[in-house]
Design a protein around this motif. Structure first.
Motif: not given
Length: 87
Positions: A46-65
């Protein structure tokens, strides 16, 4: 990808995708907070691992990165769309 899929483990899916040359970034988005799950997810590809609950803006930034890492800083506009908004 969630690690708790209805018909199997997201870890197993990730393990199968990487050796077969799957080029897209894999982001695990899950409720599993255990450090061993995080380490395992990243170690198996995996390239990244994000746990819930998450901040939507952070998720979008991580996807873009991840998309920048995979495809470079091209001039293509990347739009990320959820049913209620577009970034």
């Amino acid at each position: 990808m969630d690690i708790r899929l209805p018909d199997g483990s997201g870890f197993d899916v990730c393990r199968k995708m990487r050796p077969n040359g799957f080029p897209l970034p894999i982001i695990i988005l899950t409720a599993a907070h255990d450090i061993m799950d995080k380490v395992l997810g990243l170690e198996i590809g995996a390239d990244d691992y994000i746990t819930k609950p998450y901040n939507l803006r952070e998720l979008v930034s991580r996807i873009r990165a991840q998309l920048r890492r995979a495809y470079g800083n091209c001039q293509m506009q990347i739009a990320i769309t959820f049913w209620w908004m577009t970034w």
